[in-house]
Design a protein around this motif. Structure first.
Motif, PDB file in Angstrom:
ATOM      1  N   ALA A 313       0.823  -1.210   0.000  1.00  0.00           N
ATOM      2  CA  ALA A 313       0.000   0.000   0.000  1.00  0.00           C
ATOM      3  C   ALA A 313       0.861   1.266   0.000  1.00  0.00           C
ATOM      4  O   ALA A 313       0.395   2.335  -0.400  1.00  0.00           O
ATOM      5  CB  ALA A 313      -0.924   0.003   1.214  1.00  0.00           C
ATOM      6  N   HIS A 314       2.103   1.127   0.421  1.00  0.00           N
ATOM      7  CA  HIS A 314       3.026   2.268   0.453  1.00  0.00           C
ATOM      8  C   HIS A 314       4.077   2.202  -0.659  1.00  0.00           C
ATOM      9  O   HIS A 314       5.130   2.833  -0.567  1.00  0.00           O
ATOM     10  CB  HIS A 314       3.711   2.337   1.825  1.00  0.00           C
ATOM     11  N   ASN A 315       3.804   1.422  -1.706  1.00  0.00           N
ATOM     12  CA  ASN A 315       4.689   1.312  -2.868  1.00  0.00           C
ATOM     13  C   ASN A 315       5.995   0.587  -2.567  1.00  0.00           C
ATOM     14  O   ASN A 315       6.997   0.788  -3.264  1.00  0.00           O
ATOM     15  CB  ASN A 315       5.010   2.694  -3.474  1.00  0.00           C
ATOM     16  N   VAL A 316       5.979  -0.262  -1.550  1.00  0.00           N
ATOM     17  CA  VAL A 316       7.129  -1.117  -1.262  1.00  0.00           C
ATOM     18  C   VAL A 316       6.724  -2.532  -1.684  1.00  0.00           C
ATOM     19  O   VAL A 316       5.941  -3.199  -1.005  1.00  0.00           O
ATOM     20  CB  VAL A 316       7.510  -1.087   0.225  1.00  0.00           C
ATOM     21  N   PHE A 317       7.269  -2.988  -2.816  1.00  0.00           N
ATOM     22  CA  PHE A 317       6.813  -4.245  -3.401  1.00  0.00           C
ATOM     23  C   PHE A 317       7.676  -5.405  -2.902  1.00  0.00           C
ATOM     24  O   PHE A 317       8.580  -5.885  -3.588  1.00  0.00           O
ATOM     25  CB  PHE A 317       6.786  -4.146  -4.923  1.00  0.00           C
ATOM     26  N   GLY A 370      12.607   4.093   6.064  1.00  0.00           N
ATOM     27  CA  GLY A 370      11.169   4.198   5.856  1.00  0.00           C
ATOM     28  C   GLY A 370      10.486   2.842   5.861  1.00  0.00           C
ATOM     29  O   GLY A 370       9.404   2.678   6.449  1.00  0.00           O
ATOM     30  N   VAL A 371      11.091   1.850   5.223  1.00  0.00           N
ATOM     31  CA  VAL A 371      10.532   0.500   5.220  1.00  0.00           C
ATOM     32  C   VAL A 371      10.480  -0.054   6.652  1.00  0.00           C
ATOM     33  O   VAL A 371       9.465  -0.626   7.068  1.00  0.00           O
ATOM     34  CB  VAL A 371      11.355  -0.434   4.300  1.00  0.00           C
ATOM     35  N   CYS A 372      11.550   0.149   7.399  1.00  0.00           N
ATOM     36  CA  CYS A 372      11.572  -0.354   8.783  1.00  0.00           C
ATOM     37  C   CYS A 372      10.515   0.338   9.632  1.00  0.00           C
ATOM     38  O   CYS A 372       9.864  -0.306  10.479  1.00  0.00           O
ATOM     39  CB  CYS A 372      12.961  -0.140   9.394  1.00  0.00           C
TER      40      CYS A 372
END
Length: 381
Positions: A313-317, A370-372
């Motif tokens: 949903a946050h563009n982290v595929f 940001g991912v973490c």
């Protein structure tokens, strides 16, 4: 679903590393000037020589892709159509599909949860009168239990192949992967840290296997252009070889980037209950091209799929490598008596817990932070 994703530009697992564009274009222009674009040109020969130097193996045969490599390896090792090949269920579906497409029967073994690679005991339990070979898979670049699998293969007189798609540059017992078993097959697909756009290579110390594969990749033609066997078009193009060479030029730099990224992920996720960054084999060189979490729902309070959906949903595929297990995928799930014993508990447990995150040269410290943060927020509810 958030209205505004954290990342405006998508972060992908397996984003290509491009390398020195000018050097790539110089090599491509050389191929254009020579008017030699395929059919085992000088760039392909250079790539093969570079791979033999890096792996220490006697032979490298560059190929159009690793899938073709598995099929040619099986044929060169005398595995006959209709025979069974024992292969782990915890792998990308390309591994059994390559066998199935060649008229072989994948029979799925379970894995060791620590390494995520084929459990030698499970392999041995599946060997029967129709078994023609064993295909181990070096998962996430971590080597199989090579010595134990080799003992199983030797006891039963079977060829032992390795799908080394993830493992270029990794070692086993401080020896580079590539020279173990009857043959090992690398992938240089665009998603791999060393890529040739599309491509692969079969590496072996067996002179006969190498000669057979060289002929078969070239429609069964010998170096003298005599037809010596059935064959296919499995050749690598000069353009692909140019990209592969440029990739290899910066191989150590790419590994360093991957290791740096892994450290940042470990720091950013430290202390989260039920969340573990999977490790590479101790005392071995690894390429670190995959950054893989294990998320234990019982300990974290959140299922892996919830984290996966939040990241998307946050563009982290992120990628659920590998879900479901191959034995639970088409066409094998509808033929369990042929293809697999069920259940395969370690495969099924891992497939619900693992999650690959973006790494490589396309992400840096800010993206990883940001991912973490997204993962921490998701686990906090």
């Amino acid at each position: 679903m958030p209205r505004t994703p954290m990342f405006s530009e998508p972060l992908h697992v397996g984003r290509p590393n491009v390398g020195d564009r000018q050097r790539l274009l110089e090599r491509i222009n050389g191929a254009l000037d020579r008017l030699w674009l395929s059919n085992n040109g000088p760039l392909v020969a250079e790539l093969e020589e570079r791979v033999t130097t890096l792996t220490g193996a006697r032979h490298c045969v560059a190929l159009s892709n690793a899938t073709t490599g598995i099929q040619l390896a099986a044929r060169a090792c005398g595995i006959r159509q209709g025979q069974e090949v024992v292969v782990p269920a915890f792998t990308w579906i390309a591994s059994p599909h390559a066998l199935e497409w060649a008229g072989l029967v994948p029979v799925f073994c379970d894995v060791d949860e620590e390494t995520a690679t084929a459990d030698p005991q499970s392999v041995e339990e599946l060997i029967g009168p129709r078994t023609g070979g064993i295909l181990g898979v070096h998962v996430y670049g971590r080597p199989c239990r090579v010595t134990e699998l080799a003992k199983v293969a030797d006891r039963h007189g079977l060829p032992l192949l390795f799908d080394a798609a993830h493992a270029f540059g990794s070692t086993y017992q401080q020896q580079p992967l590539g020279g173990f078993g009857s043959a090992e097959i690398f992938s240089f697909h665009a998603t791999k840290y060393i890529n040739s756009f599309e491509g692969g290579a079969l590496v072996t110390n067996d002179d006969e296997v190498a000669a057979k594969v060289r002929a078969m990749r070239n429609l069964g033609l010998s170096p003298d252009r005599d037809i010596v066997s059935a064959g296919t078009n499995g050749r690598m193009s000069e353009i692909s070889a140019a990209m592969g060479l440029v990739s290899m030029d910066i191989m150590d730099d790419l590994i360093e980037v991957n290791m740096r990224n892994e450290l940042w992920y470990r720091e950013g996720l430290a202390g989260l209950p039920g969340v573990t960054v999977r490790s590479q084999a101790p005392k071995e060189r690894a390429n670190h091209q995959y950054l893989v979490l294990e998320i234990d729902a019982a300990a974290s309070g959140v299922h892996r799929d919830t984290v996966h959906e939040t990241l998307y949903a946050h563009n982290v595929f992120s990628r659920r490598y590998f879900y479901p297990g191959c034995h639970q995928s088409e066409p094998y799930v509808h033929a369990p008596a042929v293809h697999a014993p069920v259940p395969l508990p370690h495969t099924e447990a891992l497939s619900t817990r693992v999650l690959a995150l973006p790494t490589g040269s396309a992400v840096g410290e800010a993206e990883i932070a940001g991912v973490c943060d997204l993962i921490r927020t998701t686990l906090a509810g």
